[in-house]
Write an enzyme that holds these catalytic residues in place. Sequence first.
Site: not given
Length: 148
Positions: A44, A55, A57, A80, A82, A85, A145
């Site tokens: 991130n 982010h 990912e 996990s 969002c 993503c 965030d």
Amino acid sequence: MLEDWDQEFIERAYAQAKKSYDEGGLPIGSVLARGSELIAEGHNQRVQKGDPIAHGEMDCLRKAGRQKSYRELTLYTSLSPCMMCSGTIVQFKIPRVVINDTENFGGNEEFLKSRGVEVIDAAHPASLELMARFIREKPDLWNEDIME
């Protein structure tokens, strides 16, 4: 089901999260792999780059560059994903996601599963602790965030 090589990538996702934390950013890291082959890793960078879409990912997928297909890949993430993503995972047809932490933030696992993605909760203790510590230390940044 975890494969023999998964633990290495779980640890690499955590290391990327720690890198971001050490830089003053959100502790979220991600790794993309084809079996035991590392494709890319990222973290991130919302704070570091002032980019709301950076982010973990997304950073990892950008670093992976264009792929002919994502159908044999696994995305590892320290937290996990969002909805943004998760949508990208579905869009790219990534078939497998290994998540280190679904406790500090979660909710999109069922969305992913409903789209045919295999979701594995690794419950990685160091990832769980790092994110919990970050939320305690920087609640305003965390709430920004997750758009709270």
